[in-house]
Motif scaffolding. Structure first.
Motif, PDB file in Angstrom:
ATOM      1  N   VAL A   1      43.382  42.405  47.752  1.00 44.41           N
ATOM      2  CA  VAL A   1      41.971  42.590  48.090  1.00 44.41           C
ATOM      3  C   VAL A   1      41.133  42.486  46.814  1.00 44.41           C
ATOM      4  O   VAL A   1      41.371  43.220  45.853  1.00 44.41           O
ATOM      5  CB  VAL A   1      41.729  43.960  48.758  1.00 44.41           C
ATOM      6  CG1 VAL A   1      40.275  44.078  49.213  1.00 44.41           C
ATOM      7  CG2 VAL A   1      42.675  44.168  49.923  1.00 44.41           C
ATOM      8  N   THR A   2      40.164  41.576  46.801  1.00 46.55           N
ATOM      9  CA  THR A   2      39.251  41.443  45.669  1.00 46.55           C
ATOM     10  C   THR A   2      37.898  42.036  46.053  1.00 46.55           C
ATOM     11  O   THR A   2      37.676  42.409  47.209  1.00 46.55           O
ATOM     12  CB  THR A   2      39.065  39.964  45.273  1.00 46.55           C
ATOM     13  OG1 THR A   2      38.247  39.309  46.270  1.00 46.55           O
ATOM     14  CG2 THR A   2      40.405  39.251  45.166  1.00 46.55           C
ATOM     15  N   ASP A   3      36.976  42.098  45.072  1.00 41.53           N
ATOM     16  CA  ASP A   3      35.618  42.515  45.425  1.00 41.53           C
ATOM     17  C   ASP A   3      34.813  41.273  45.808  1.00 41.53           C
ATOM     18  O   ASP A   3      35.355  40.161  45.894  1.00 41.53           O
ATOM     19  CB  ASP A   3      34.960  43.304  44.289  1.00 41.53           C
ATOM     20  CG  ASP A   3      34.751  42.458  43.020  1.00 41.53           C
ATOM     21  OD1 ASP A   3      34.863  41.210  43.096  1.00 41.53           O
ATOM     22  OD2 ASP A   3      34.462  43.039  41.966  1.00 41.53           O
ATOM     23  N   LYS A   4      33.516  41.430  46.035  1.00 36.49           N
ATOM     24  CA  LYS A   4      32.695  40.320  46.524  1.00 36.49           C
ATOM     25  C   LYS A   4      32.508  39.224  45.488  1.00 36.49           C
ATOM     26  O   LYS A   4      32.050  38.123  45.813  1.00 36.49           O
ATOM     27  CB  LYS A   4      31.338  40.846  46.990  1.00 36.49           C
ATOM     28  CG  LYS A   4      31.432  41.698  48.251  1.00 36.49           C
ATOM     29  CD  LYS A   4      30.071  42.036  48.828  1.00 36.49           C
ATOM     30  CE  LYS A   4      30.213  42.814  50.132  1.00 36.49           C
ATOM     31  NZ  LYS A   4      28.928  43.121  50.784  1.00 36.49           N
ATOM     32  N   ASN A   5      32.861  39.525  44.218  1.00 38.74           N
ATOM     33  CA  ASN A   5      32.758  38.517  43.155  1.00 38.74           C
ATOM     34  C   ASN A   5      34.108  37.920  42.806  1.00 38.74           C
ATOM     35  O   ASN A   5      34.272  37.332  41.733  1.00 38.74           O
ATOM     36  CB  ASN A   5      32.135  39.143  41.905  1.00 38.74           C
ATOM     37  CG  ASN A   5      30.722  39.635  42.135  1.00 38.74           C
ATOM     38  OD1 ASN A   5      29.924  38.958  42.781  1.00 38.74           O
ATOM     39  ND2 ASN A   5      30.408  40.823  41.630  1.00 38.74           N
ATOM     40  N   ASN A   6      35.085  38.108  43.696  1.00 37.37           N
ATOM     41  CA  ASN A   6      36.452  37.621  43.453  1.00 37.37           C
ATOM     42  C   ASN A   6      37.102  38.307  42.259  1.00 37.37           C
ATOM     43  O   ASN A   6      38.004  37.757  41.634  1.00 37.37           O
ATOM     44  CB  ASN A   6      36.488  36.100  43.250  1.00 37.37           C
ATOM     45  CG  ASN A   6      36.353  35.325  44.556  1.00 37.37           C
ATOM     46  OD1 ASN A   6      35.785  35.833  45.511  1.00 37.37           O
ATOM     47  ND2 ASN A   6      36.864  34.118  44.589  1.00 37.37           N
ATOM     48  N   GLU A   7      36.658  39.503  41.939  1.00 36.93           N
ATOM     49  CA  GLU A   7      37.210  40.230  40.794  1.00 36.93           C
ATOM     50  C   GLU A   7      38.148  41.341  41.253  1.00 36.93           C
ATOM     51  O   GLU A   7      37.972  41.924  42.326  1.00 36.93           O
ATOM     52  CB  GLU A   7      36.087  40.828  39.943  1.00 36.93           C
ATOM     53  CG  GLU A   7      35.224  39.780  39.243  1.00 36.93           C
ATOM     54  CD  GLU A   7      34.126  40.423  38.406  1.00 36.93           C
ATOM     55  OE1 GLU A   7      33.877  41.631  38.569  1.00 36.93           O
ATOM     56  OE2 GLU A   7      33.514  39.714  37.587  1.00 36.93           O
ATOM     57  N   VAL A   8      39.143  41.623  40.407  1.00 35.39           N
ATOM     58  CA  VAL A   8      40.061  42.737  40.618  1.00 35.39           C
ATOM     59  C   VAL A   8      40.046  43.561  39.342  1.00 35.39           C
ATOM     60  O   VAL A   8      40.193  43.014  38.237  1.00 35.39           O
ATOM     61  CB  VAL A   8      41.496  42.234  40.917  1.00 35.39           C
ATOM     62  CG1 VAL A   8      42.448  43.416  41.091  1.00 35.39           C
ATOM     63  CG2 VAL A   8      41.508  41.344  42.154  1.00 35.39           C
ATOM     64  N   ASP A   9      39.832  44.886  39.451  1.00 30.43           N
ATOM     65  CA  ASP A   9      39.741  45.716  38.245  1.00 30.43           C
ATOM     66  C   ASP A   9      41.064  45.711  37.482  1.00 30.43           C
ATOM     67  O   ASP A   9      42.141  45.513  38.065  1.00 30.43           O
ATOM     68  CB  ASP A   9      39.343  47.150  38.608  1.00 30.43           C
ATOM     69  CG  ASP A   9      40.355  47.829  39.508  1.00 30.43           C
ATOM     70  OD1 ASP A   9      41.318  48.395  38.995  1.00 30.43           O
ATOM     71  OD2 ASP A   9      40.170  47.777  40.742  1.00 30.43           O
ATOM     72  N   ASP A  10      40.970  45.931  36.166  1.00 29.30           N
ATOM     73  CA  ASP A  10      42.153  45.820  35.319  1.00 29.30           C
ATOM     74  C   ASP A  10      43.207  46.867  35.635  1.00 29.30           C
ATOM     75  O   ASP A  10      44.408  46.638  35.464  1.00 29.30           O
ATOM     76  CB  ASP A  10      41.768  45.863  33.826  1.00 29.30           C
ATOM     77  CG  ASP A  10      40.979  47.108  33.461  1.00 29.30           C
ATOM     78  OD1 ASP A  10      40.618  47.873  34.373  1.00 29.30           O
ATOM     79  OD2 ASP A  10      40.716  47.304  32.256  1.00 29.30           O
ATOM     80  N   TYR A  11      42.784  48.062  36.103  1.00 35.44           N
ATOM     81  CA  TYR A  11      43.773  49.075  36.467  1.00 35.44           C
ATOM     82  C   TYR A  11      44.684  48.544  37.574  1.00 35.44           C
ATOM     83  O   TYR A  11      45.914  48.719  37.539  1.00 35.44           O
ATOM     84  CB  TYR A  11      43.091  50.366  36.928  1.00 35.44           C
ATOM     85  CG  TYR A  11      44.075  51.418  37.365  1.00 35.44           C
ATOM     86  CD1 TYR A  11      44.698  52.244  36.434  1.00 35.44           C
ATOM     87  CD2 TYR A  11      44.423  51.571  38.707  1.00 35.44           C
ATOM     88  CE1 TYR A  11      45.624  53.194  36.825  1.00 35.44           C
ATOM     89  CE2 TYR A  11      45.352  52.517  39.108  1.00 35.44           C
ATOM     90  CZ  TYR A  11      45.947  53.326  38.159  1.00 35.44           C
ATOM     91  OH  TYR A  11      46.877  54.252  38.546  1.00 35.44           O
ATOM     92  N   THR A  12      44.075  47.869  38.563  1.00 30.15           N
ATOM     93  CA  THR A  12      44.862  47.292  39.642  1.00 30.15           C
ATOM     94  C   THR A  12      45.782  46.203  39.122  1.00 30.15           C
ATOM     95  O   THR A  12      46.949  46.119  39.525  1.00 30.15           O
ATOM     96  CB  THR A  12      43.929  46.719  40.731  1.00 30.15           C
ATOM     97  OG1 THR A  12      43.111  47.775  41.258  1.00 30.15           O
ATOM     98  CG2 THR A  12      44.712  46.092  41.863  1.00 30.15           C
ATOM     99  N   LEU A  13      45.280  45.380  38.203  1.00 33.71           N
ATOM    100  CA  LEU A  13      46.105  44.305  37.633  1.00 33.71           C
ATOM    101  C   LEU A  13      47.301  44.870  36.880  1.00 33.71           C
ATOM    102  O   LEU A  13      48.418  44.354  36.961  1.00 33.71           O
ATOM    103  CB  LEU A  13      45.256  43.424  36.708  1.00 33.71           C
ATOM    104  CG  LEU A  13      44.139  42.611  37.376  1.00 33.71           C
ATOM    105  CD1 LEU A  13      43.309  41.886  36.340  1.00 33.71           C
ATOM    106  CD2 LEU A  13      44.722  41.608  38.380  1.00 33.71           C
TER     107      LEU A  13
END
Length: 636
Positions: free
Chosen positions: A225-237
């Motif tokens: 699941v990404t956010d609306k800007n296609n970003e994933v927070d670094d903690y999740t990564l």
């Protein structure tokens, strides 16, 4: 004369006066346009509110926990807002026992819920609760142990995350996570990036767009699941192993000595790279190995060689899709991380139940499988030969040989008598429930938490009433232990919004309805003028055999046509006005497609327009029918 003939004559007459007909219709449509625009915006706002309610409630369900705490009472104690006695002597300082009150409140307000009985009540059709919810999600006390698939550089556990264990000590993350989930706060509130998806595919399709791949179809498939800007927070990564978790440990170590450490930034991944990501699922029972000597099960979770083999033989978990909240979603059930289905939980429960250690613990529920000690042992329990043998195993080879020589030839009773004065029975801090939780032993009929996702706030109130009715029935049957205590985090947050919107709409419609009535009266006046202009025509019709009713029918048909044209023109203009109105509202509020005229509403407004103009034209039509044909023929 038939009504269709009357319509034909009236239509021909109106066509001979096109300009006046159009102007009259437009004047009559002003009221319709006003009401239609209000109806459009009101309808769009109501649809938006419904979507907000549905999306909001997908994030804040009614939560039933096996053990729940009255959060409001605890917060009151923490903030010191509880009532306290007024002290008369103002020359002294008095203590306010906030900590003591908070701890006592936590102890007193812990309520146990028989979720197994309530689940049975839901599933067996004891109520119509399912007609008011988008999903009912069952959670179980089952550890979800996820590891990196690549073990070439050692075993790396991703969930529950171990990134902070070397910094705060082992178990720091899990402890913080437990506190966060219970209190809705904390630094590690996102410590687990693995979340169960809603079971309602329609709601998921409304909230998310699939960027690549597809929704999970099998138990071992998950989505990112990404956010609306296609970003994933670094903690999740880091928690997914897409970025090296060792970077976080190095970052904290550098920080502790006052040094800076730059991590790699602006990293991007292709959809194919994400869809190629795989993990390994390890059953909690796989971390223990049977000890043939002691007859107990030993923990091998810290043995790298053993765990490497376990991880390599674990269950493959694949990322099958990438999803993103769509632009219209106000809130989503999962904001970021990995989403898995209930099938994965069910798979773990079945695998754990079929493991040897789980079978051993369930076969003898009175003895701890990790120590071989009965759960109910205390220091005053009489010792057994198992206690003696366990003690002997702790001695050095020389001491053990001496002890065996001393006890050789002695019976078991004599040996126990020899050691009874100096040796105490072994005890264990474990309980059957703690061991079952540790191993993930549970049953699908016994959830640890039930999340009820109501479709809207009205439905949520219905669900609450159903729970109240269930509690009352249990109390009436003398089954107080089955009464459900639940946590409603969102509260009645927007329940009055719909009422306010409706009230405003009704007031505006009332004002615009006045203009509609005025327009209808104006059409009646114009129809009367038409009667005066067509007096000679009325005389001709009467002279060739038309009855009074035929004349009245012609003018009634004319007003109906005027009403239809006014209504249709009003609806067309409204639909055209909705385009700039939506653009303006989108620009000001970022809410799209607010002005939406419902089809049924448009049809009803046209019918209302025809009815009002018909009523307004009755009097002129009646006057026309009463005219004397001889007098009418003489008029110019």
């Amino acid at each position: 004369m038939s009504f269709f003939t009357a319509l034909s004559l009236s239509f021909n007459n109106l066509m001979t006066k096109k300009t006046r007909t159009i102007l009259t219709a437009f004047a009559g449509s002003i009221g319709i346009i006003g009401i239609a625009m209000i109806l459009s915006i009101s309808n769009g706002i109501q649809l938006y509110i419904d979507r907000v309610q549905r999306d909001t409630l997908s994030s804040y369900p009614i939560t039933l926990q096996a053990e729940s705490i009255d959060i409001s009472s605890m917060v009151t104690s923490m903030t010191g807002n509880s009532d306290s006695a007024e002290h008369e002597d103002k020359s002294k300082i008095y203590s306010n026992d906030i900590m003591g009150d908070m701890i006592n409140t936590m102890v007193k307000e812990v309520k146990s819920n028989n979720l197994s009985e309530f689940k049975k009540y839901i599933e067996n059709g004891g109520s119509d609760i399912k007609s008011y919810v988008s999903d009912i999600q069952y959670s179980y006390d089952v550890p979800l142990n996820i590891y990196m698939k690549d073990t070439s550089n050692g075993v790396e556990q991703l969930n529950p995350s171990t990134m902070f264990d070397s910094i705060y000590g082992e178990g720091a993350t899990s402890t913080s996570s437990a506190m966060s989930s219970g209190m809705g706060m904390g630094m590690f509130s996102n410590s687990s990036v693995w979340n169960q998806l809603l079971g309602n595919q329609q709601v998921l399709d409304e909230q998310y767009d699939v960027l690549a791949g597809h929704w999970p179809e099998n138990f071992n498939e998950v989505v990112l699941v990404t956010d609306k800007n296609n970003e994933v927070d670094d903690y999740t990564l880091y928690s997914l192993g897409l970025k090296d978790p060792e970077e976080v440990r190095t970052l904290f170590k550098k920080m502790m000595v006052g040094e800076s450490y730059e991590t790699e930034k602006d990293i991007s991944y292709t959809f194919d790279e994400i869809l190629d990501t795989e993990f390994k699922l390890v059953m909690p029972t796989d971390m223990y190995k049977y000890n043939d000597v002691t007859g107990t099960w030993d923990d091998y979770s810290k043995d790298d060689k053993y765990m490497t083999n376990v991880v390599n033989n674990g269950t493959d978990i694949k990322v099958c899709g990438i999803i993103r909240p769509n632009d219209d979603a106000v809130s989503t059930s999962i904001s970021s991380g990995i989403g898995y289905t209930a099938k994965l939980t069910e798979y773990i429960i079945d695998e754990v139940k079929n493991s040897e250690i789980a079978k051993a613990q369930l076969a003898d529920t009175s003895v701890d499988v990790f120590t071989g000690v009965p759960f109910d042992n205390d220091r005053n329990t009489e010792i057994t030969m198992d206690d003696v043998n366990a003690y002997m195993a702790t001695l050095s080879p020389e001491e053990s040989a001496q002890m065996q020589a001393m006890t050789s030839g002695m019976s078991d009773d004599q040996i126990l008598q020899l050691f009874s004065a100096s040796l105490k029975a072994r005890t264990t801090d474990a309980t059957l429930d703690s061991n079952k939780s540790k191993l993930g032993i549970t049953d699908l009929d016994t959830p640890s938490q039930i999340d009820i996702y109501a479709t809207d706030f009205d439905s949520k109130e219905k669900v609450q009433n159903i729970i109240k009715d269930y509690n009352k029935s249990q109390q009436d049957d003398g089954k107080e232990e089955n009464v459900i205590n639940y946590t409603d985090y969102v509260g009645i947050m927007m329940s009055s919004v719909s009422t306010i919107i409706n009230a405003i709409s009704y007031v505006l419609i009332a004002f615009v309805a006045i203009s509609l009535i005025v327009s209808s009266i104006m059409i009646g006046i114009i129809t009367y003028i038409s009667v005066l202009e067509r007096t000679k025509e009325i005389g001709v019709l009467r002279s060739i055999g038309a009855s009074k009713k035929d004349v009245s029918r012609i003018f009634n048909a004319e007003t109906l046509i005027e009403g239809f044209v006014s209504g249709a023109l009003g609806i067309v203009v409204t639909l055209l006005l909705c385009i700039p109105a939506n653009a303006l509202i989108k620009h000001l509020t970022d809410i799209s497609n607010v002005a939406q005229l419902p089809v049924a509403g448009g049809v009803i407004l046209i019918i209302i327009s025809m009815f009002l103009t018909f009523i307004a034209g009755l009097i002129p039509a009646k006057l026309a029918a009463k005219k004397d044909p001889v007098v009418a023929l003489r008029s110019e």
